[in-house]
Design an enzyme around this catalytic site. Structure first.
Site, PDB file in Angstrom:
ATOM      1  N   GLY A 155      -3.532  -4.083 -12.436  1.00 33.55           N
ATOM      2  CA  GLY A 155      -3.381  -4.046 -13.760  1.00 33.55           C
ATOM      3  C   GLY A 155      -4.649  -4.675 -14.372  1.00 33.55           C
ATOM      4  CB  CYS A 163     -12.707  -7.491  -9.984  1.00 28.80           C
ATOM      5  SG  CYS A 163     -12.166  -7.103 -11.862  1.00 28.80           S
ATOM      6  CE1 TYR A 206      -7.399  -4.937  -8.258  1.00 31.99           C
ATOM      7  CE2 TYR A 206      -9.313  -5.572  -9.485  1.00 31.99           C
ATOM      8  CZ  TYR A 206      -8.654  -4.605  -8.992  1.00 31.99           C
ATOM      9  OH  TYR A 206      -8.940  -3.296  -9.272  1.00 31.99           O
ATOM     10  CE  LYS A 214      -9.491  -3.257  -5.593  1.00 29.16           C
ATOM     11  NZ  LYS A 214      -8.895  -1.939  -5.132  1.00 29.16           N
ATOM     12  CD  GLU A 220      -0.654  -2.815 -21.432  1.00 27.06           C
ATOM     13  OE1 GLU A 220       0.071  -2.714 -20.642  1.00 27.06           O
ATOM     14  OE2 GLU A 220      -0.202  -3.321 -22.421  1.00 27.06           O
ATOM     15  NE  ARG A 271     -17.058  -7.275 -14.409  1.00 22.59           N
ATOM     16  CZ  ARG A 271     -15.860  -7.600 -14.084  1.00 22.59           C
ATOM     17  NH1 ARG A 271     -14.857  -6.755 -14.308  1.00 22.59           N
ATOM     18  NH2 ARG A 271     -15.649  -8.744 -13.404  1.00 22.59           N
TER      19      ARG A 271
HETATM   20  P1  NAD Z   1      -2.863   2.566 -10.394  1.00 20.66           P
HETATM   21  O1  NAD Z   1      -1.837   1.466 -10.443  1.00 20.66           O
HETATM   22  O2  NAD Z   1      -2.489   3.399 -11.688  1.00 20.66           O
HETATM   23  O3  NAD Z   1      -2.462   3.100  -9.206  1.00 20.66           O
HETATM   24  C1  NAD Z   1      -2.238   2.548  -7.908  1.00 20.66           C
HETATM   25  C2  NAD Z   1      -1.176   3.221  -7.356  1.00 20.66           C
HETATM   26  O4  NAD Z   1      -1.149   2.492  -6.152  1.00 20.66           O
HETATM   27  C3  NAD Z   1       0.235   3.055  -8.016  1.00 20.66           C
HETATM   28  O5  NAD Z   1       0.619   4.131  -8.407  1.00 20.66           O
HETATM   29  C4  NAD Z   1       0.838   2.137  -7.138  1.00 20.66           C
HETATM   30  O6  NAD Z   1       2.247   2.622  -7.197  1.00 20.66           O
HETATM   31  C5  NAD Z   1       0.320   2.563  -5.792  1.00 20.66           C
HETATM   32  N1  NAD Z   1       0.484   1.319  -4.696  1.00 20.66           N
HETATM   33  C6  NAD Z   1       0.678  -0.032  -5.006  1.00 20.66           C
HETATM   34  N2  NAD Z   1       1.151  -0.635  -3.770  1.00 20.66           N
HETATM   35  C7  NAD Z   1       1.330   0.576  -3.028  1.00 20.66           C
HETATM   36  C8  NAD Z   1       1.835   0.385  -1.604  1.00 20.66           C
HETATM   37  N3  NAD Z   1       2.210  -0.715  -0.850  1.00 20.66           N
HETATM   38  N4  NAD Z   1       2.242   1.455  -1.000  1.00 20.66           N
HETATM   39  C9  NAD Z   1       1.642   2.816  -1.468  1.00 20.66           C
HETATM   40  N5  NAD Z   1       1.280   2.933  -3.134  1.00 20.66           N
HETATM   41  C10 NAD Z   1       1.118   1.610  -3.584  1.00 20.66           C
HETATM   42  O7  NAD Z   1      -4.276   1.950 -10.532  1.00 20.66           O
HETATM   43  P2  NAD Z   1      -5.753   2.858 -10.924  1.00 20.66           P
HETATM   44  O8  NAD Z   1      -6.167   2.727 -12.113  1.00 20.66           O
HETATM   45  O9  NAD Z   1      -5.188   4.487 -10.717  1.00 20.66           O
HETATM   46  O10 NAD Z   1      -6.565   2.347  -9.828  1.00 20.66           O
HETATM   47  C11 NAD Z   1      -6.557   3.126  -8.555  1.00 20.66           C
HETATM   48  C12 NAD Z   1      -7.637   2.316  -7.749  1.00 20.66           C
HETATM   49  O11 NAD Z   1      -9.039   2.057  -8.371  1.00 20.66           O
HETATM   50  C13 NAD Z   1      -6.984   0.900  -7.361  1.00 20.66           C
HETATM   51  O12 NAD Z   1      -7.473   0.491  -6.030  1.00 20.66           O
HETATM   52  C14 NAD Z   1      -7.698  -0.130  -8.109  1.00 20.66           C
HETATM   53  O13 NAD Z   1      -7.912  -1.459  -7.823  1.00 20.66           O
HETATM   54  C15 NAD Z   1      -8.976   0.644  -8.399  1.00 20.66           C
HETATM   55  N6  NAD Z   1      -9.836   0.404  -9.574  1.00 20.66           N
HETATM   56  C16 NAD Z   1      -9.387   0.879 -10.775  1.00 20.66           C
HETATM   57  C17 NAD Z   1      -9.819   0.455 -12.085  1.00 20.66           C
HETATM   58  C18 NAD Z   1      -9.436   0.871 -13.372  1.00 20.66           C
HETATM   59  O14 NAD Z   1     -10.246   0.555 -14.311  1.00 20.66           O
HETATM   60  N7  NAD Z   1      -8.375   1.806 -13.468  1.00 20.66           N
HETATM   61  C19 NAD Z   1     -11.194  -0.509 -12.051  1.00 20.66           C
HETATM   62  C20 NAD Z   1     -11.645  -0.741 -10.842  1.00 20.66           C
HETATM   63  C21 NAD Z   1     -10.851  -0.274  -9.675  1.00 20.66           C
END
Ligand code: NAD
Length: 329
Positions: free
Chosen positions: A78, A120, A149, A153, A191, A286
């Site tokens: 999150g 991150c 977190y 990563k 969010e 950043r």
């Molecule tokens: P999100 O939280 O909307 O999507 C992640 C999904 O993973 C969720 O729907 C969650 O239910 C699912 N999940 C969590 N644990 C799980 C499990 N054990 N088994 C199956 N599903 C599982 O996040 P997002 O924004 O779509 O991010 C997607 C990826 O991108 C993540 O790895 C996140 O760390 C990375 N990321 C996102 C951002 C950003 O700004 N949104 C920035 C850097 C990295």
């Protein structure tokens, strides 16, 4: 031949957009998430939609069976409010990537594996000032990432690298920088800044109370990547020969106060700011250095922040208005 692609975390924000894009390109998609399907951000009627906990090796073995490619976007994550207060939960996502990699190796069908990493991972001492130099890929080491977190990563990136070196699985890694857009998380505690600011400004507009709370002094800087650029870059990186982690982020850096100025302009109101200096704020500055992505792909995320925020604000405003209407009914 039609490819079968696994999108792990396909019920999430970026995963849902990626599924739509892969299907539009003709792929057959298996979409897996641990949330019930009615809580997914988007549900494709044509994908194979499965609910499984991918922290478990058995689930991963079932999920990867027979697929050609894997995109791992599954993660318990999150915005700053979530990751500063849930470090152990964030680190447990290491099980997802580890078990997916191991399942891919054991199954033998997947030939390519994408891992969604994050800005991150970058060392805290390179992000101490608001006028920070953009972060280059090598700035992740010596390692001092975001606690919890960011460590997960960075470790998972290394795991991808070694599965590639030792077992020949082709792995690709992108470091996403703050992805935002319509159909993202806008309330509930997970969010991130753009949708949180859109929500606060929409609530101000609807209620007539034009004062909003801001985390920190508003002078911390970030860059924000529009969802369409994120999906496009993800697919390009997956298809490329780039076998090291690479930035996937916009280089248009703004302060949070400037972000608020843009959103309040879009909303057509002036907002007063009440700064909460005790709230989670993350690093001071950043930005993404895009030298490598420009050099290797001849492309970088280019959606102007004002344009992406206009789309995002419209969508968040509709969510806020319909949730207020439901409460009133
Ligand atoms: P999100 O939280 O909307 O999507 C992640 C999904 O993973 C969720 O729907 C969650 O239910 C699912 N999940 C969590 N644990 C799980 C499990 N054990 N088994 C199956 N599903 C599982 O996040 P997002 O924004 O779509 O991010 C997607 C990826 O991108 C993540 O790895 C996140 O760390 C990375 N990321 C996102 C951002 C950003 O700004 N949104 C920035 C850097 C990295």
């Amino acid at each position: 031949m039609t490819k079968t692609v696994l999108v792990a975390g396909g019920g999430g924000f970026i995963g849902g957009a990626l599924v739509a894009d892969l299907e539009a390109g003709g792929a057959r998609v298996r979409c897996v998430d641990c949330k019930p399907v009615d809580e997914w951000y988007r549900v494709s009627a044509t994908a194979e939609n499965l609910v499984m906990d991918l922290q478990l090796l058995d689930s991963c073995l079932e999920a990867v069976a027979g697929v050609d490619e894997i995109y791992n976007l599954a993660c318990d994550m999150g915005g700053m409010g979530f990751i500063e207060n849930n470090k152990a939960l964030c680190m447990l996502s290491v099980l997802i990537n580890t078990h997916l990699l191991d399942a891919a190796r054991r199954d033998g069908s997947p030939s390519r594996f994408f891992y969604a990493s994050s800005a991150c991972v970058y060392a805290a001492d390179k992000q101490l000032t608001a006028d920070i130099a953009p972060l280059k890929e090598e700035d992740a080491y010596p390692a001092m990432p975001e606690d919890g977190y960011g460590w997960e990563k960075l470790f998972s990136e290394r795991m991808c690298r070694h599965f590639s070196e030792d077992f020949g699985l082709v792995t690709r890694m992108a470091r996403y920088h703050n992805v935002y857009g319509p159909l993202g998380t806008w309330t509930g505690g997970r969010e991130k800044a753009p949708s949180a600011i859109c929500r606060k400004v929409a609530e101000a507009k609807l209620s007539g109370d034009h004062e909003i709370e801001v985390w920190g002094d508003g002078e911390q800087t970030r860059s924000f990547t529009y969802i369409d650029d994120c999906v496009r870059g993800t697919r390009m990186i997956m298809a490329s020969d780039i076998d090291v982690p690479i930035n996937l982020g916009s280089s248009e850096m703004v302060t949070i106060n400037q972000l608020i100025d843009i959103v309040s302009d879009i909303a057509g109101i002036d907002v007063a700011r009440r700064y909460d200096l005790t709230a989670p704020k993350g690093v001071r500055g950043r930005n993404s250095d895009n030298t490598m992505i420009l050099d290797r792909l001849g492309w970088e995320p280019s959606t102007r922040l004002a344009d992406g925020l206009a789309e995002t604000y419209r969508w968040v405003y509709d969510q806020v208005a319909s949730s207020a209407a439901r409460t009133a009914a």
